[in-house]
Write an enzyme that holds these catalytic residues in place. Structure first.
Site, PDB file in Angstrom:
ATOM      1  N   TYR A 143       0.898  -1.138   0.151  1.00  0.00           N
ATOM      2  CA  TYR A 143      -0.077  -0.093   0.028  1.00  0.00           C
ATOM      3  C   TYR A 143       0.767   1.233  -0.082  1.00  0.00           C
ATOM      4  O   TYR A 143       0.306   2.462  -0.417  1.00  0.00           O
ATOM      5  CB  TYR A 143      -0.895   0.105   1.295  1.00  0.00           C
ATOM      6  CG  TYR A 143      -2.274  -0.848   1.129  1.00  0.00           C
ATOM      7  CD1 TYR A 143      -2.525  -2.051   0.883  1.00  0.00           C
ATOM      8  CD2 TYR A 143      -3.418  -0.047   1.176  1.00  0.00           C
ATOM      9  CE1 TYR A 143      -3.261  -2.565   0.532  1.00  0.00           C
ATOM     10  CE2 TYR A 143      -4.698  -0.592   0.890  1.00  0.00           C
ATOM     11  CZ  TYR A 143      -4.665  -2.121   0.633  1.00  0.00           C
ATOM     12  OH  TYR A 143      -6.057  -2.520   0.506  1.00  0.00           O
ATOM     13  N   LYS A 194       3.220 -15.620   1.673  1.00  0.00           N
ATOM     14  CA  LYS A 194       3.569 -16.495   0.419  1.00  0.00           C
ATOM     15  C   LYS A 194       5.182 -16.582   0.386  1.00  0.00           C
ATOM     16  O   LYS A 194       5.819 -16.131  -0.489  1.00  0.00           O
ATOM     17  CB  LYS A 194       3.359 -15.579  -0.921  1.00  0.00           C
ATOM     18  CG  LYS A 194       1.598 -15.646  -1.200  1.00  0.00           C
ATOM     19  CD  LYS A 194       0.993 -17.009  -1.633  1.00  0.00           C
ATOM     20  CE  LYS A 194       1.361 -17.106  -3.083  1.00  0.00           C
ATOM     21  NZ  LYS A 194       1.026 -18.592  -3.591  1.00  0.00           N
ATOM     22  N   ASP A 227      -2.951 -18.195  -0.041  1.00  0.00           N
ATOM     23  CA  ASP A 227      -3.816 -18.643  -1.077  1.00  0.00           C
ATOM     24  C   ASP A 227      -4.693 -19.804  -0.436  1.00  0.00           C
ATOM     25  O   ASP A 227      -5.912 -20.127  -0.382  1.00  0.00           O
ATOM     26  CB  ASP A 227      -3.381 -19.193  -2.487  1.00  0.00           C
ATOM     27  CG  ASP A 227      -2.000 -20.157  -2.453  1.00  0.00           C
ATOM     28  OD1 ASP A 227      -1.397 -19.866  -1.148  1.00  0.00           O
ATOM     29  OD2 ASP A 227      -1.521 -20.304  -3.458  1.00  0.00           O
ATOM     30  N   ASP A 251      -6.346  -7.520   3.539  1.00  0.00           N
ATOM     31  CA  ASP A 251      -7.533  -6.934   2.935  1.00  0.00           C
ATOM     32  C   ASP A 251      -8.374  -7.899   2.188  1.00  0.00           C
ATOM     33  O   ASP A 251      -9.630  -7.793   2.626  1.00  0.00           O
ATOM     34  CB  ASP A 251      -6.850  -5.862   1.978  1.00  0.00           C
ATOM     35  CG  ASP A 251      -7.694  -4.912   1.226  1.00  0.00           C
ATOM     36  OD1 ASP A 251      -9.064  -4.576   1.802  1.00  0.00           O
ATOM     37  OD2 ASP A 251      -7.670  -4.851  -0.071  1.00  0.00           O
ATOM     38  N   ASP A 255     -12.340  -9.648   3.664  1.00  0.00           N
ATOM     39  CA  ASP A 255     -13.530  -9.539   2.819  1.00  0.00           C
ATOM     40  C   ASP A 255     -14.139 -10.984   2.686  1.00  0.00           C
ATOM     41  O   ASP A 255     -15.401 -11.196   2.563  1.00  0.00           O
ATOM     42  CB  ASP A 255     -13.071  -8.895   1.602  1.00  0.00           C
ATOM     43  CG  ASP A 255     -13.572  -7.307   1.322  1.00  0.00           C
ATOM     44  OD1 ASP A 255     -13.390  -6.787   2.409  1.00  0.00           O
ATOM     45  OD2 ASP A 255     -13.857  -6.892   0.439  1.00  0.00           O
TER      46      ASP A 255
END
Ligand code: IPM
Ligand code: MG
Length: 370
Positions: A143, A194, A227, A251, A255
Site C-alpha cells: 500500500y 507467500k 492462497d 485486505d 473481505d
C-alpha cells in the site's frame, strides 16, 4: 462522572452519515443513562472533504484525529469522485489517517451471530458460532512501498510498479498484537504469507516465528500460504482463531471472512497504533462496509456495523468492556427478534430501515439497563 472522552467523528460519504446518525443516538443514550460524557467533534473526510476543502483528508482533520482519544470513521468514496486523479481520490482519506497516526494494526473480527447463521454464503453448520479475528498490518507493505507508479520502459511500453516491502520491526510489532489477542481467545495464531514465492513473505514467516519463540511460546502458531488460507476460509473456517497477515493479504482475506458472516453490514473494525510513552494509543474504528453509494440517502442502510464499531471503540480505547458488551448484546437481540435491514433480509423476517433498526437497538439497551 468519568473524565471527558474526546472523540472525533468522521461520517464521510454515502451511507456513512446515515449510519453514523444512529451511533450518535447511542452516544446520547449513554450520556443520559450511563453518565458517560463524550466530547464529540465532527470532521470531514473523503469526498465530503474534497467538496469542502479540496482534499480527502485535510491537515485540520489529521490534527483533530491526533488530539482525539479515538476516531470513529464512517466510509468514503462514491461515483461523484471517481473521475478525480489517483492522488486526489477519497480513499486517500483513510490511508492518510492510518499512515499519519501510525495505525499499524487493523483488527477485523468475523463473527457469526446466531440469528444470522442462515444468512451466510456457506452452510449454516459450517459457520454457526464462527469467531475469527483477522489482524491486518495497515501502514506498510504494498500500500505504501516505494518505488510505485506508472512509467515508461526503454521499449516505450508503460510499466506499473508497486513494491511489497516490510522491515522486521514492522512485522514483529503487528505479530505481537496478534499473539496478545490470541491469549485472550483460543490461543492460536495462523500467520499467512507467500513464503514460497515472495522474499518479504520469507522474512514475515521468520520474524513471526522468532517473536513467538522469544515472547509467546504458550501460543500456538501455524504458518499458512495466503492462497491456501483463502481456500480453508471458504471450506472449513472454524479451524481459525486469529489470522495474521500483511496489508494486502489482510485486505483480501478479511473481505472473504466477512462474506462468511452473512453481511458486510454487520462487521466493525479497529485500527490501533502503538502505545506511546504517555500510555495513550491512537485508534480508529470503522465498519468494514464501504459507502454503498447505490443505497445512500434512502434510509435503508444497516447501521449495525457502525454501532458495533462504536462498541469496539468503547472496549479497546476506553476499557468500557461492559458497555461494549451491552451494545453488542442489544444488536444481537434485535436480530433475534426478527428485524432485518435489506442487506440481511431473510424470508419470514421483518424488513426495516436504518432509523427503525437504530431505535430497536436503543430500546434493547434501555430494557437491559440497570
Ligand atoms: C479496506 C478498504 C480500503 C483498503 C480502501 C478503501 C482503501 O478496502 O479498508 O479494506 O484497501 O484498505
Ligand atoms: Mg478492503
Amino acid at each position: 462522572m468519568p473524565a471527558n472522552k474526546k472523540l472525533l467523528v468522521l461520517p464521510g460519504d454515502g451511507i456513512g452519515p446515515e449510519v453514523m446518525g444512529e451511533v450518535r443516538r447511542v452516544m446520547d443514550w449513554m450520556q443520559v443513562r450511563r453518565a458517560v460524557s463524550f466530547d464529540v467533534q465532527e470532521g470531514l473526510v473523503g469526498g465530503a472533504g474534497i467538496d469542502a476543502d479540496g482534499t480527502p483528508c485535510s491537515d485540520a482533520t489529521v490534527a483533530a484525529a491526533r488530539q482525539a482519544d479515538a476516531v470513529l470513521f464512517g466510509s468514503v468514496g462514491g461515483p461523484k469522485w471517481d473521475k478525480l486523479p489517483f492522488e486526489q481520490r477519497p480513499e486517500l482519506g483513510i490511508l492518510r489517517l492510518r499512515k499519519e497516526l501510525g495505525l499499524f494494526a487493523n483488527l477485523r473480527p468475523a463473527l457469526v451471530l446466531e440469528p444470522l447463521a442462515e444468512a451466510s454464503s456457506l452452510r449454516a453448520d459450517l459457520v454457526r458460532g464462527l469467531d475469527i479475528m483477522i489482524v491486518r498490518e495497515s501502514t506498510g507493505g504494498i500500500y505504501f512501498g516505494e518505488p510505485r507508479g506508472i512509467s515508461m520502459n526503454a521499449a516505450g511500453k508503460r510499466v506499473g510498479i508497486d513494491t511489497e516491502v516490510y522491515t522486521e520491526d514492522e512485522i514483529a510489532r503487528v505479530a505481537r498484537v496478534a499473539f496478545d489477542l490470541a491469549r485472550n481467545r483460543r490461543n492460536k495464531v495462523t500467520s499467512v504469507e507467500k513464503a514460497n514465492v515472495m522474499q518479504s513473505g520469507r522474512l514475515w514467516r521468520a520474524v513471526v516465528g522468532e517473536v513467538r519463540a522469544a515472547e509467546y511460546p504458550d501460543v500456538e502458531l501455524e504458518n499458512m500460504y495466503a492462497d491456501n488460507c483463502a481456500m480453508q476460509l471458504a471450506s472449513r473456517p472454524k479451524q481459525f482463531d486469529v489470522i495474521l497477515g500483511s496489508n494486502l493479504f489482510g485486505d483480501l482475506l478479511s473481505d472473504l471472512a466477512a462474506a462468511l458472516t452473512g453481511s458486510l453490514g454487520m462487521l466493525p473494525s479497529a485500527t490501533l497504533g502503538a502505545v506511546g510513552s504517555d500510555g495513550r494509543r491512537h485508534a480508529l474504528y470503522e465498519p468494514i462496509h464501504g459507502s454503498a453509494p447505490d443505497i445512500a440517502g434512502r434510509g435503508i442502510a444497516n447501521p449495525c456495523a457502525q454501532i458495533l464499531s462504536f462498541a469496539m471503540l468503547l472496549r479497546y480505547s476506553f476499557g468500557m468492556v461492559e458497555d461494549a458488551a451491552a451494545i453488542e448484546g442489544a444488536v444481537e437481540r434485535v436480530l433475534a427478534s426478527g428485524l432485518r435491514t435489506a442487506d440481511i433480509m431473510q424470508p419470514g423476517r421483518a424488513r426495516v430501515g436504518t432509523a427503525v433498526m437504530g431505535e430497536a437497538v436503543l430500546r434493547e439497551l434501555e430494557k437491559h439497563a440497570s
